[in-house]
Design a protein around this motif. Sequence first.
Motif, PDB file in Angstrom:
ATOM      1  N   THR A 100      -5.386 -30.433  52.106  1.00 28.66           N
ATOM      2  CA  THR A 100      -6.464 -29.450  51.998  1.00 28.66           C
ATOM      3  C   THR A 100      -5.893 -28.067  52.305  1.00 28.66           C
ATOM      4  N   PRO A 101      -5.923 -27.164  51.322  1.00 31.91           N
ATOM      5  CA  PRO A 101      -5.382 -25.818  51.589  1.00 31.91           C
ATOM      6  C   PRO A 101      -6.088 -25.175  52.778  1.00 31.91           C
ATOM      7  N   GLN A 102      -5.321 -24.457  53.599  1.00 32.74           N
ATOM      8  CA  GLN A 102      -5.842 -23.842  54.824  1.00 32.74           C
ATOM      9  C   GLN A 102      -5.727 -22.331  54.722  1.00 32.74           C
ATOM     10  N   GLU A 103      -6.757 -21.651  55.177  1.00 33.50           N
ATOM     11  CA  GLU A 103      -6.697 -20.193  55.240  1.00 33.50           C
ATOM     12  C   GLU A 103      -6.075 -19.741  56.557  1.00 33.50           C
ATOM     13  N   ASP A 112      -3.504 -22.074  61.872  1.00 31.41           N
ATOM     14  CA  ASP A 112      -3.739 -23.001  62.976  1.00 31.41           C
ATOM     15  C   ASP A 112      -3.860 -24.434  62.459  1.00 31.41           C
ATOM     16  N   LEU A 113      -3.410 -25.350  63.274  1.00 31.71           N
ATOM     17  CA  LEU A 113      -3.514 -26.769  62.960  1.00 31.71           C
ATOM     18  C   LEU A 113      -4.985 -27.173  62.969  1.00 31.71           C
ATOM     19  N   PRO A 114      -5.464 -27.867  61.925  1.00 37.91           N
ATOM     20  CA  PRO A 114      -6.860 -28.328  61.951  1.00 37.91           C
ATOM     21  C   PRO A 114      -7.097 -29.213  63.184  1.00 37.91           C
ATOM     22  N   SER A 115      -8.256 -29.074  63.799  1.00 43.40           N
ATOM     23  CA  SER A 115      -8.521 -29.790  65.057  1.00 43.40           C
ATOM     24  C   SER A 115      -8.446 -31.301  64.887  1.00 43.40           C
ATOM     25  N   LEU A 171      -5.189 -36.201  66.147  1.00 46.16           N
ATOM     26  CA  LEU A 171      -4.420 -37.378  65.716  1.00 46.16           C
ATOM     27  C   LEU A 171      -2.951 -37.264  66.112  1.00 46.16           C
ATOM     28  N   LEU A 172      -2.381 -36.079  66.002  1.00 49.58           N
ATOM     29  CA  LEU A 172      -0.972 -35.895  66.353  1.00 49.58           C
ATOM     30  C   LEU A 172      -0.739 -36.037  67.852  1.00 49.58           C
ATOM     31  N   ASP A 173      -1.787 -35.808  68.651  1.00 49.71           N
ATOM     32  CA  ASP A 173      -1.675 -36.039  70.098  1.00 49.71           C
ATOM     33  C   ASP A 173      -1.387 -37.510  70.391  1.00 49.71           C
ATOM     34  N   GLY A 174      -1.782 -38.398  69.480  1.00 49.40           N
ATOM     35  CA  GLY A 174      -1.566 -39.828  69.664  1.00 49.40           C
ATOM     36  C   GLY A 174      -0.238 -40.339  69.157  1.00 49.40           C
ATOM     37  N   VAL A 175       0.586 -39.452  68.590  1.00 46.55           N
ATOM     38  CA  VAL A 175       1.901 -39.873  68.100  1.00 46.55           C
ATOM     39  C   VAL A 175       2.782 -40.190  69.309  1.00 46.55           C
ATOM     40  N   PRO A 176       3.431 -41.357  69.308  1.00 46.47           N
ATOM     41  CA  PRO A 176       4.251 -41.720  70.466  1.00 46.47           C
ATOM     42  C   PRO A 176       5.423 -40.749  70.668  1.00 46.47           C
ATOM     43  N   PRO A 177       5.880 -40.604  71.898  1.00 42.97           N
ATOM     44  CA  PRO A 177       6.975 -39.675  72.184  1.00 42.97           C
ATOM     45  C   PRO A 177       8.268 -40.016  71.442  1.00 42.97           C
ATOM     46  N   GLN A 230       7.649 -31.355  61.014  1.00 45.75           N
ATOM     47  CA  GLN A 230       6.947 -30.193  60.474  1.00 45.75           C
ATOM     48  C   GLN A 230       5.576 -30.589  59.956  1.00 45.75           C
ATOM     49  N   VAL A 231       4.701 -29.597  59.919  1.00 47.77           N
ATOM     50  CA  VAL A 231       3.399 -29.724  59.279  1.00 47.77           C
ATOM     51  C   VAL A 231       3.325 -28.591  58.274  1.00 47.77           C
ATOM     52  N   VAL A 232       3.175 -28.945  56.990  1.00 42.97           N
ATOM     53  CA  VAL A 232       3.084 -27.939  55.929  1.00 42.97           C
ATOM     54  C   VAL A 232       1.778 -28.145  55.178  1.00 42.97           C
ATOM     55  N   TYR A 233       1.371 -27.101  54.447  1.00 41.06           N
ATOM     56  CA  TYR A 233       0.074 -27.122  53.776  1.00 41.06           C
ATOM     57  C   TYR A 233       0.244 -26.934  52.278  1.00 41.06           C
ATOM     58  N   ARG A 234      -0.555 -27.667  51.529  1.00 40.65           N
ATOM     59  CA  ARG A 234      -0.611 -27.483  50.075  1.00 40.65           C
ATOM     60  C   ARG A 234      -1.330 -26.169  49.802  1.00 40.65           C
TER      61      ARG A 234
END
Length: 127
Positions: free
Chosen positions: A37-40, A43-46, A51-57, A63-67
């Motif tokens: 989803t293109p972002q204006e 900032d990282l969508p909430s 969800l990324l807070d739950g990624v194991p260490p 990276q996080v990139v946007y279309r």
Amino acid sequence: MTVLVAYNASPQGESALRAATAEAERRRQDLSVLVLTPQESPDLPSDLAHLLDGVPPSVTVKQVVYRTESEEVAESIIDAAERVAASLVVIGARKRSTVGTFLVGSTTQQVLLDSPAPVLVVKAGYA
């Protein structure tokens, strides 16, 4: 090497992120996220941040990139896979009607056919 996940704020997007995280951990590889989803805002969508807070260490989110608005979804996924030298591309798929079960969506089909890496298609509800 990197596991690339194509993410959007949907049940299938969340399932794809969970599956990609599990694969990155199993393969001991980094995780890259392509937000479909293109972002204006930069900032990282909430929902994604949660969800990324739950990624194991043990998994590094590389990276996080946007279309962008002008990019087709399938082309964006394929280009991102090439850019990060993905070892695996993970995408979500929604449930289809009875007739639709014989067909895959055009985006999914294009990614399956043109991806430079294997593609894992995940249905909503993957735990």
